[in-house]
Structure formats: C-alpha cells, structure tokens
Design a protein around this motif. Structure first.
Motif, PDB file in Angstrom:
ATOM      1  N   PHE A   1       0.810  -1.214   0.000  1.00 53.02           N
ATOM      2  CA  PHE A   1       0.000   0.000   0.000  1.00 53.02           C
ATOM      3  C   PHE A   1       0.846   1.267   0.000  1.00 53.02           C
ATOM      4  N   ALA A   2       2.021   1.229   0.586  1.00 52.08           N
ATOM      5  CA  ALA A   2       2.917   2.383   0.499  1.00 52.08           C
ATOM      6  C   ALA A   2       3.346   2.603  -0.949  1.00 52.08           C
ATOM      7  N   ALA A   3       3.617   1.515  -1.667  1.00 55.28           N
ATOM      8  CA  ALA A   3       3.964   1.631  -3.089  1.00 55.28           C
ATOM      9  C   ALA A   3       2.769   2.152  -3.895  1.00 55.28           C
ATOM     10  N   LEU A   4       1.586   1.660  -3.580  1.00 52.32           N
ATOM     11  CA  LEU A   4       0.376   2.165  -4.249  1.00 52.32           C
ATOM     12  C   LEU A   4       0.151   3.640  -3.934  1.00 52.32           C
ATOM     13  N   TRP A   5       0.420   4.036  -2.697  1.00 50.51           N
ATOM     14  CA  TRP A   5       0.265   5.428  -2.301  1.00 50.51           C
ATOM     15  C   TRP A   5       1.225   6.313  -3.090  1.00 50.51           C
ATOM     16  N   TRP A   6       2.493   5.876  -3.176  1.00 47.75           N
ATOM     17  CA  TRP A   6       3.469   6.631  -3.960  1.00 47.75           C
ATOM     18  C   TRP A   6       2.996   6.774  -5.408  1.00 47.75           C
ATOM     19  N   ALA A   7       2.535   5.676  -5.999  1.00 48.85           N
ATOM     20  CA  ALA A   7       2.078   5.716  -7.392  1.00 48.85           C
ATOM     21  C   ALA A   7       0.862   6.627  -7.533  1.00 48.85           C
ATOM     22  N   SER A   8      -0.038   6.579  -6.586  1.00 47.54           N
ATOM     23  CA  SER A   8      -1.232   7.427  -6.643  1.00 47.54           C
ATOM     24  C   SER A   8      -0.868   8.903  -6.589  1.00 47.54           C
ATOM     25  N   VAL A   9       0.050   9.253  -5.712  1.00 50.98           N
ATOM     26  CA  VAL A   9       0.468  10.648  -5.588  1.00 50.98           C
ATOM     27  C   VAL A   9       1.260  11.074  -6.819  1.00 50.98           C
ATOM     28  N   HIS A  10       2.229  10.257  -7.213  1.00 50.77           N
ATOM     29  CA  HIS A  10       3.112  10.598  -8.332  1.00 50.77           C
ATOM     30  C   HIS A  10       2.335  10.734  -9.647  1.00 50.77           C
ATOM     31  N   TYR A  11       1.613   9.689  -9.998  1.00 49.62           N
ATOM     32  CA  TYR A  11       0.897   9.713 -11.281  1.00 49.62           C
ATOM     33  C   TYR A  11      -0.345  10.595 -11.214  1.00 49.62           C
ATOM     34  N   GLY A  12      -0.939  10.735 -10.041  1.00 45.65           N
ATOM     35  CA  GLY A  12      -2.076  11.641  -9.898  1.00 45.65           C
ATOM     36  C   GLY A  12      -1.685  13.078 -10.178  1.00 45.65           C
ATOM     37  N   ARG A  13      -0.510  13.479  -9.689  1.00 43.64           N
ATOM     38  CA  ARG A  13      -0.025  14.834  -9.975  1.00 43.64           C
ATOM     39  C   ARG A  13       0.256  15.017 -11.461  1.00 43.64           C
ATOM     40  N   LYS A  14       0.820  13.994 -12.094  1.00 42.03           N
ATOM     41  CA  LYS A  14       1.079  14.084 -13.536  1.00 42.03           C
ATOM     42  C   LYS A  14      -0.228  14.216 -14.321  1.00 42.03           C
ATOM     43  N   ILE A  15      -1.238  13.481 -13.910  1.00 42.51           N
ATOM     44  CA  ILE A  15      -2.542  13.568 -14.571  1.00 42.51           C
ATOM     45  C   ILE A  15      -3.142  14.953 -14.372  1.00 42.51           C
ATOM     46  N   ASP A  16      -3.048  15.486 -13.167  1.00 40.42           N
ATOM     47  CA  ASP A  16      -3.571  16.827 -12.892  1.00 40.42           C
ATOM     48  C   ASP A  16      -2.863  17.875 -13.746  1.00 40.42           C
ATOM     49  N   GLU A  17      -1.548  17.745 -13.890  1.00 40.55           N
ATOM     50  CA  GLU A  17      -0.796  18.684 -14.730  1.00 40.55           C
ATOM     51  C   GLU A  17      -1.211  18.565 -16.194  1.00 40.55           C
ATOM     52  N   ALA A  18      -1.394  17.356 -16.668  1.00 38.35           N
ATOM     53  CA  ALA A  18      -1.817  17.148 -18.060  1.00 38.35           C
ATOM     54  C   ALA A  18      -3.215  17.722 -18.298  1.00 38.35           C
ATOM     55  N   LYS A  19      -4.110  17.541 -17.340  1.00 40.48           N
ATOM     56  CA  LYS A  19      -5.460  18.106 -17.464  1.00 40.48           C
ATOM     57  C   LYS A  19      -5.403  19.625 -17.520  1.00 40.48           C
ATOM     58  N   ALA A  20      -4.554  20.226 -16.688  1.00 37.48           N
ATOM     59  CA  ALA A  20      -4.427  21.685 -16.676  1.00 37.48           C
ATOM     60  C   ALA A  20      -3.869  22.187 -18.008  1.00 37.48           C
ATOM     61  N   ARG A  21      -2.861  21.488 -18.557  1.00 36.93           N
ATOM     62  CA  ARG A  21      -2.312  21.880 -19.863  1.00 36.93           C
ATOM     63  C   ARG A  21      -3.361  21.759 -20.958  1.00 36.93           C
ATOM     64  N   PHE A  22      -4.117  20.676 -20.939  1.00 33.78           N
ATOM     65  CA  PHE A  22      -5.154  20.464 -21.941  1.00 33.78           C
ATOM     66  C   PHE A  22      -6.228  21.545 -21.848  1.00 33.78           C
ATOM     67  N   ALA A  23      -6.630  21.887 -20.630  1.00 30.20           N
ATOM     68  CA  ALA A  23      -7.644  22.932 -20.447  1.00 30.20           C
ATOM     69  C   ALA A  23      -7.124  24.281 -20.930  1.00 30.20           C
ATOM     70  N   ALA A  24      -5.858  24.573 -20.657  1.00 28.81           N
ATOM     71  CA  ALA A  24      -5.268  25.844 -21.109  1.00 28.81           C
ATOM     72  C   ALA A  24      -5.190  25.881 -22.634  1.00 28.81           C
ATOM     73  N   GLN A  25      -4.822  24.768 -23.250  1.00 24.39           N
ATOM     74  CA  GLN A  25      -4.759  24.712 -24.712  1.00 24.39           C
ATOM     75  C   GLN A  25      -6.147  24.868 -25.323  1.00 24.39           C
ATOM     76  N   ALA A  26      -7.127  24.243 -24.735  1.00 25.50           N
ATOM     77  CA  ALA A  26      -8.497  24.327 -25.244  1.00 25.50           C
ATOM     78  C   ALA A  26      -9.022  25.741 -25.111  1.00 25.50           C
ATOM     79  N   GLU A  27      -8.700  26.389 -24.010  1.00 23.30           N
ATOM     80  CA  GLU A  27      -9.137  27.768 -23.795  1.00 23.30           C
ATOM     81  C   GLU A  27      -8.454  28.713 -24.766  1.00 23.30           C
ATOM     82  N   ALA A  28      -7.177  28.491 -25.024  1.00 20.28           N
ATOM     83  CA  ALA A  28      -6.428  29.355 -25.931  1.00 20.28           C
ATOM     84  C   ALA A  28      -6.871  29.194 -27.370  1.00 20.28           C
ATOM     85  N   SER A  29      -7.294  27.995 -27.749  1.00 22.36           N
ATOM     86  CA  SER A  29      -7.688  27.765 -29.142  1.00 22.36           C
ATOM     87  C   SER A  29      -9.177  27.967 -29.381  1.00 22.36           C
ATOM     88  N   ALA A  30      -9.932  28.276 -28.335  1.00 19.43           N
ATOM     89  CA  ALA A  30     -11.373  28.506 -28.493  1.00 19.43           C
ATOM     90  C   ALA A  30     -11.608  29.808 -29.256  1.00 19.43           C
TER      91      ALA A  30
END
Length: 118
Positions: A85-114
């Motif tokens: 579970f510690a390994a799962l926790w690390w993966a959840s935090v690590h990859y969750g942050r990467k997903i959040d960053e990707a979502k923010a980039r995608f939203a910014a790109q969508a807003e800029a190209s609207a």
C-alpha cells in the motif's frame, strides 16, 4: 490525484478492518484495544479521502502508510501489505499529480484555441 489517492485509501480501509479481525486472535490483546486502534485507523483512511488535496493531506497519507507497516508488529502480514500500500500510495500521488498537470495543460490549450464569442 484525488481519485487515485482516495481509491488507495478505501482499499486500506478494508485491509485495516481485516487486519483487526486477524489481530483479535492474539490472546495478549483485548478486543476493545484492537477495535479502538483499527477503528481510528479506518476512520482516518476515510477522512483522508476528503482532505487529500489540502495542505498536509499527502503527508498525513504517508503517516498512515508508516502506521500500516508498523502494524506488522501485531499482524506480521501487515509488513507485506503495508509495503504494497505504500507503493500504491506513492504511485497514486506521483501519477495523480502528472494527470492533474496534463489536465491543466489540456484545459489551457483548449481555452487558448477557443474562438472568440464576440
């Protein structure tokens, strides 16, 4: 990040409950002690689902992971499960942050190209 971390914490909720059932078989421990400790840990795992995005939420999650590994003193299988579970926790935090960053980039790109509505 919140979804991945919450999923890990809910899984831990059930593992803590099952570890409590195993710990009840120890004749040196009272049932009240086992369920008080297990109940508090289970409550914290559910509570952390709601506060994971707040400051200190991830650190509290790490503290819970350390406590799960330390529970191996009473239930030796928890050394293994706590490490998993510690390994799962690390993966959840690590990859969750990467997903959040990707979502923010995608939203910014969508807003800029609207197109401009005016």
């Amino acid at each position: 990040m919140r979804t991945l971390c919450a999923s890990t914490l809910i899984g831990e909720f059930f593992v803590i409950g099952f570890a409590g059932l195993v710990a009840m078989k120890d004749p040196d421990l009272s049932v009240a002690t086992v369920w008080t400790v297990s109940g508090i840990a289970m409550f914290l795992s559910v509570l952390l689902c709601g506060v994971i995005t707040r400051p200190g939420g991830v650190a509290l999650g790490w503290a819970l992971q350390v406590a799960l590994i330390a529970a191996g003193i009473v239930v030796p299988t928890m050394y293994f499960l706590g490490a998993i579970f510690a390994a799962l926790w690390w993966a959840s935090v690590h990859y969750g942050r990467k997903i959040d960053e990707a979502k923010a980039r995608f939203a910014a790109q969508a807003e800029a190209s609207a197109p401009d509505p005016a």
